[in-house]
Design an enzyme around this catalytic site. Structure first.
Site, PDB file in Angstrom:
ATOM      1  N   HIS A  68     -38.555  63.084  77.988  1.00 15.37           N
ATOM      2  CA  HIS A  68     -37.423  63.982  77.704  1.00 15.37           C
ATOM      3  C   HIS A  68     -37.814  65.441  77.969  1.00 15.37           C
ATOM      4  O   HIS A  68     -37.012  66.226  78.471  1.00 15.37           O
ATOM      5  CB  HIS A  68     -36.973  63.818  76.258  1.00 15.37           C
TER       6      HIS A  68
ATOM      7  N   HIS B  88     -42.318  58.387  75.578  1.00 16.18           N
ATOM      8  CA  HIS B  88     -40.855  58.456  75.697  1.00 16.18           C
ATOM      9  C   HIS B  88     -40.370  59.884  75.451  1.00 16.18           C
ATOM     10  O   HIS B  88     -39.535  60.411  76.202  1.00 16.18           O
ATOM     11  CB  HIS B  88     -40.238  57.484  74.683  1.00 16.18           C
ATOM     12  N   GLU B  89     -40.897  60.527  74.412  1.00 14.00           N
ATOM     13  CA  GLU B  89     -40.464  61.890  74.093  1.00 14.00           C
ATOM     14  C   GLU B  89     -40.930  62.883  75.162  1.00 14.00           C
ATOM     15  O   GLU B  89     -40.218  63.839  75.487  1.00 14.00           O
ATOM     16  CB  GLU B  89     -40.979  62.304  72.712  1.00 14.00           C
TER      17      GLU B  89
ATOM     18  N   GLU C 227     -31.778  57.548  77.682  1.00 12.36           N
ATOM     19  CA  GLU C 227     -32.715  56.748  76.884  1.00 12.36           C
ATOM     20  C   GLU C 227     -33.328  55.633  77.725  1.00 12.36           C
ATOM     21  O   GLU C 227     -34.521  55.352  77.619  1.00 12.36           O
ATOM     22  CB  GLU C 227     -32.009  56.174  75.652  1.00 12.36           C
TER      23      GLU C 227
END
Length: 636
Positions: free
Chosen positions: A171, A167-168, A253
């Site tokens: 980003h 997930h990070e 998100e």
């Protein structure tokens, strides 16, 4: 410029650029609202003058100047990028892992880095945070950091941690980090209004004590009332700041969750992490005071639910797992044994794959930026000798490792390089480099590049002037035989990027491709000269690339004597300062140059990765297995 479909990486970067405009607009609205509220408060505290046009202008201008100055100061403080953010949140840099959880976290981050082409980021642990959370921060992918709370380390399974790290990384790849740091700077000015009110209130309280023996009691009371009003306005400003962060970050998100599932092929890992947060009393809360301004950076909401910067947990889980029953109970792991067996199989495949030529559909290379498949990366890591992997993370072994990576397999050239190493490093590091060279003489180029990627966090400890001697030594070793190969050039570019200090990326100097025609010609000519052995085929490859990407203006095919190493370096350095659109077209044209023979050999992939790295586009060390073509088949 020719029309074409760009890779997800470029599309996501463009969307991040658009969101920056939204951020500026929302910030301007927040500042205007705060200025109006301050004027309203001062109109009662000061009196009639504040209600005149001149007074209103001074008050509004002063408020805007105060917020702008506070935001500017905060942005300057954040010039250090991800490291500055992590330290402000109480993060501890992990150099040597203290326990199994930290070692496992580093392994996961390394797998994701090799799979995505993002340099291995520094890893921070927020030791004092019992809540479960994580974040990524930095001005650009090459200088990103990943932070994880101690609560996450203690409670996540490996699959859950991998989902959160994926997930990070989304980003990082989507260009969200730069926007997040700018958002920190913008909202800080709004948050400072309440702080100014506290200072004024404290001053008013001291003044009221003094006023008991003076005639100024009414003035001191008004000052105290003004301070109290500014505190209230500050709370409103905090709410505005959270609304701005929510407006900018909520959609991202959902996108990051979807990307993480796509990367890991394991929705249970990410949904399990979200379930675990929902089932914990403290959840994802972060107690550090700096969490207020950085709340939009975290994996899950770091603050109370009011004006939450993240979507509700149940909605995020439902988007990943439509069968979610609303119960925040993490599913039992039960997958570790199967995963370890899979990794063992991958290690065997990677060990054989390191020494075999890479053949892949050339069109697949354009799809590589922004795509992650950690499975082959895990096997690739396991296939590299543990001694060398440890050396890549050990500062004392760094110079010896870099020299080893550059030592040639050619005995005569290696002898000249040894003299350079001895003269520049001295006996102990030189002996270590020579010992590795004797022990691992056939270590493939791809494995050497992976080792340099693993050394990225250690190299970044030397970023700035202190890293220049190491870079100069590497250049001298590469130039010991009077020429620099493409592999050596790529390694030097990677090394230089890792040793650059963190700084914000400014506005592009060049936005029109036609103004960069000589530099584009130099790069595409260099790529074409390595695409095939036939002179006719090289020219045909160049023409194909130009027609596909730069048909609007003329480019010149340069003969081999002109397409030199120094010219290529200068051209790539100039192009790295161009706009995203120009860099995307240059990379697409470089791929088109090698596309005429329908496949990509290892040397050609090295050349393409060199161009991508110089243009600051992540290029995985391994490609998604679905993109790799069998050697007998060469797809268009």
């Amino acid at each position: 410029m020719a029309q074409r479909s760009t890779a997800d990486f470029f599309a996501n970067q463009a969307r991040a650029k658009t969101r920056t405009g939204l951020l500026v607009l929302l910030f301007a609205a927040g500042v205007a609202g705060t200025a109006a509220a301050v004027w309203f408060a001062l109109s009662f505290a000061i009196g009639p003058w504040a209600r005149t046009p001149q007074g209103a202008l001074w008050i509004a201008g002063g408020t805007v100047a105060f917020i702008g100055a506070a935001s500017l100061v905060r942005m300057l403080m954040l010039a250090g990028g991800g490291d500055a953010v992590a330290r402000s949140l109480g993060g501890r840099l992990v150099v040597e892992p203290k326990d199994f959880q930290e070692r496992q976290l580093l392994n996961i981050v390394e797998e994701m880095s090799l799979a995505s082409g993002v340099p291995v980021p520094k890893v921070y642990v927020l030791e004092d945070e019992a809540g479960i959370n994580a974040f990524a921060a930095g001005w650009k992918p090459s200088t990103a950091v990943v932070g994880v709370t101690r609560g996450a380390l203690d409670r996540f399974t490996r699959d859950e941690m991998q989902g959160v790290v994926a997930h990070e990384f989304s980003h990082i790849l989507n260009g969200d980090m730069r926007l997040n740091i700018r958002l920190m700077g913008f909202v800080f000015g709004l948050l400072c209004v309440a702080q100014a009110g506290r200072y004024i209130l404290e001053g008013g309280a001291r003044g009221s004590v003094h006023s008991r023996r003076s005639k100024d009691g009414d003035g001191a009371a008004k000052v105290a009332m003004l301070g109290f009003a500014l505190i209230i306005i500050g709370f409103i400003g905090t709410g505005i700041a959270r609304l701005i962060k929510a407006a900018v970050s909520r959609e991202r998100e959902y996108l990051a969750d979807a990307s993480a599932v796509q990367f890991t092929r394991n929705p249970a890992g990410l949904s399990g992490a979200l379930r675990r947060i929902g089932g914990l009393h403290r959840g994802s809360r972060v107690g550090n005071p700096a969490a207020e301004e950085a709340s939009h950076m975290f994996f899950a909401s770091a603050l109370d639910a009011l004006f939450a910067t993240h979507p509700p947990l149940d909605k995020r889980i439902k988007a990943i797992d439509p069968m979610f029953d609303g119960k925040f109970e993490p599913q039992p792991p039960g997958r570790e044994a199967a995963r370890e067996a899979t990794l063992a199989d991958m290690s065997e495949v990677a060990a054989s794959g390191l020494s075999t030529p890479l053949r892949v559909g050339a069109r697949a290379v354009l799809s590589a930026p922004g795509r992650i498949d950690p499975r082959p990366a895990a096997g690739l890591l396991a296939a590299i000798p543990e001694e060398l992997r440890i050396a890549a993370k050990t500062p004392i072994s760094l110079s010896a490792l870099i020299c080893f990576l550059l030592l040639s397999r050619n005995g005569e050239v290696a002898d000249r390089q040894r003299s350079v190493v001895l003269a520049r490093l001295g006996a102990p590091p030189a002996r270590q480099a020579f010992a590795w060279h004797a022990q691992y003489p056939e270590l493939p180029e791809r494995a050497r590049l992976v080792l340099l990627d693993l050394a990225s966090p250690t190299l970044r400890l030397l970023a700035g002037p202190q890293g220049q001697p190491l870079l100069a030594t590497a250049r001298a070793i590469a130039d010991a035989d009077g020429s620099v190969s493409i592999f050596e050039h790529l390694l030097l570019v990677l090394l230089r990027r890792r040793l650059e200090p963190e700084r914000p990326r400014g506005a592009p100097r060049w936005t029109v491709a036609s103004s960069l025609a000589p530099h584009i010609s130099a790069v595409l000519s260099a790529v074409a000269h390595r695409s095939t052995a036939s002179d006719q085929g090289r020219r045909a490859a160049f023409v194909m690339a130009v027609r596909r990407e730069f048909a609007d203006f003329q480019l010149v095919f340069e003969p081999p004597g002109h397409a030199t190493y120094r010219r290529l370096v200068a051209a790539l350095d100039t192009l790295s300062e161009s706009s995203l659109e120009v860099r995307a077209s240059v990379l697409a044209a470089a791929v088109a140059c090698i596309e005429h023979d329908r496949h990509l050999e290892s040397a050609e992939f090295t050349m393409v990765r060199l161009v991508a790295e110089a243009l600051e586009v992540p290029m995985p060390a391994t490609l998604d297995p679905s993109l790799v073509a069998p050697a007998a088949e060469a797809p268009a």
